[in-house]
Design a protein around this motif. Structure first.
Motif, mmCIF file in Angstrom:
data_model
loop_
_atom_site.group_PDB
_atom_site.id
_atom_site.type_symbol
_atom_site.label_atom_id
_atom_site.label_comp_id
_atom_site.label_asym_id
_atom_site.label_seq_id
_atom_site.Cartn_x
_atom_site.Cartn_y
_atom_site.Cartn_z
ATOM 1 N N ALA A 96 1.042 -1.285 -0.010
ATOM 2 C CA ALA A 96 0.113 -0.377 -0.172
ATOM 3 C C ALA A 96 0.968 0.911 -0.081
ATOM 4 C CB ALA A 96 -1.182 0.355 1.181
ATOM 5 N N ALA A 97 1.999 1.335 0.828
ATOM 6 C CA ALA A 97 2.742 2.160 1.121
ATOM 7 C C ALA A 97 3.597 2.981 -0.656
ATOM 8 C CB ALA A 97 4.081 2.732 1.907
ATOM 9 N N GLU A 98 3.395 1.376 -1.571
ATOM 10 C CA GLU A 98 4.053 2.072 -2.130
ATOM 11 C C GLU A 98 3.325 2.750 -3.287
ATOM 12 O OE1 GLU A 98 6.239 -0.952 -3.801
ATOM 13 O OE2 GLU A 98 6.866 -1.662 -1.694
ATOM 14 N N LEU A 99 1.878 2.484 -3.669
ATOM 15 C CA LEU A 99 1.236 2.561 -4.548
ATOM 16 C C LEU A 99 -0.304 3.979 -4.258
ATOM 17 C CD1 LEU A 99 -0.737 -0.900 -4.509
ATOM 18 C CD2 LEU A 99 1.056 -0.280 -5.751
ATOM 19 N N GLU A 100 -1.074 4.306 -5.181
ATOM 20 C CA GLU A 100 -1.673 5.873 -5.231
ATOM 21 C C GLU A 100 -3.080 5.227 -5.117
ATOM 22 O OE1 GLU A 100 -1.802 8.051 -8.656
ATOM 23 O OE2 GLU A 100 0.185 6.502 -9.194
ATOM 24 N N GLY A 101 -3.197 6.011 -4.013
ATOM 25 C CA GLY A 101 -4.633 5.502 -3.622
ATOM 26 C C GLY A 101 -6.161 4.663 -4.655
ATOM 27 N N LYS A 102 -6.094 5.437 -5.592
ATOM 28 C CA LYS A 102 -6.542 4.894 -6.299
ATOM 29 C C LYS A 102 -6.444 3.517 -7.048
ATOM 30 C CE LYS A 102 -5.009 6.970 -11.115
ATOM 31 N NZ LYS A 102 -4.772 7.286 -11.588
ATOM 32 N N GLN A 103 -5.341 2.965 -6.441
ATOM 33 C CA GLN A 103 -4.860 1.613 -7.130
ATOM 34 C C GLN A 103 -5.367 0.771 -6.118
ATOM 35 O OE1 GLN A 103 -0.627 3.022 -8.522
ATOM 36 N NE2 GLN A 103 -1.067 3.015 -9.828
ATOM 37 N N LEU A 104 -5.593 1.082 -5.331
ATOM 38 C CA LEU A 104 -5.765 -0.343 -4.088
ATOM 39 C C LEU A 104 -7.050 0.360 -3.453
ATOM 40 C CD1 LEU A 104 -4.759 -2.328 -3.005
ATOM 41 C CD2 LEU A 104 -3.722 -1.210 -1.036
ATOM 42 N N HIS A 105 -8.219 -1.033 -4.137
ATOM 43 C CA HIS A 105 -9.541 -1.030 -3.092
ATOM 44 C C HIS A 105 -9.647 -2.212 -1.760
ATOM 45 C CE1 HIS A 105 -9.632 1.708 -6.087
ATOM 46 N NE2 HIS A 105 -10.851 2.058 -5.868
#
Length: 185
Positions: A96-105
């Motif tokens: 999660a720390a490496e991803l944009e918020g819109k990429q993870l749900h």
């Protein structure tokens, strides 16, 4: 009496002009049910509150009934406490720390997901999109966002979710709900 902080997750309100629920009225409704420190987050059905009694299911039922009585339409509601929301955040199987918020749900579910529900999904055919099951939650990695995700379409099919209440939040909202439900000293 112990006070617990919760988030109520409402499914499908204020989307495309349907099931309009003004946030000020929603806050008043939750307060009218006897809950304290009521806050809404965004317009998409996130309400945090403190309650001295009740369990997640009875709280969700009362909120759902209150919405139906006040606004004239049914809304699926899930209620989750701070400890659960924090565990979902902490147990994320993706970086999660490496991803944009819109990429993870996270799709919050009304009950533990049976892996058999998802057995017919050809996961390699959707790569690099991916999903993992958690505790009453489904984590979805969609690198191009949810709106462009073909895997999300498959996961949202009625046959997959039959008998479940399922409502999704992007990672930014997942993290914010943990913060908003944190117990105050």
């Amino acid at each position: 009496m112990a006070i617990t902080r919760y988030a109520a997750l409402l499914r499908g309100i204020n989307v495309g002009g349907n099931k309009k629920v003004p946030m000020a009225q929603l806050r008043s409704l939750i307060e009218g049910l006897g809950h304290q420190d009521v806050t809404t987050y965004l317009q998409s059905g996130n309400v945090t509150f403190a309650a001295g009694s009740g369990d997640e299911d009875s709280l969700a039922e009362a909120i759902g009934q209150g919405i139906a009585d006040t606004f004239g339409f049914p809304v699926d509601v899930l209620v989750r406490d701070h400890a659960y929301l924090a565990a979902v955040r902490d147990d994320c199987p993706f970086p999660a720390a490496e991803l944009e918020g819109k990429q993870l749900h996270v799709t919050y579910l009304s009950q533990a997901p049976d892996p058999e529900r998802y057995a017919g999904i050809d996961l390699p055919g959707y790569a690099p999109e991916d999903f993992r099951l958690g505790d009453r939650a489904l984590y979805l990695y969609a690198p191009d966002g949810l709106g462009r995700s073909k895997l999300a379409e498959q996961l949202a099919r009625p046959a997959v979710n039959k008998g479940l209440i399922a409502t999704s939040r992007n990672w930014n909202t997942v993290v914010k709900l943990v913060e908003l439900t944190r117990p105050t000293p």
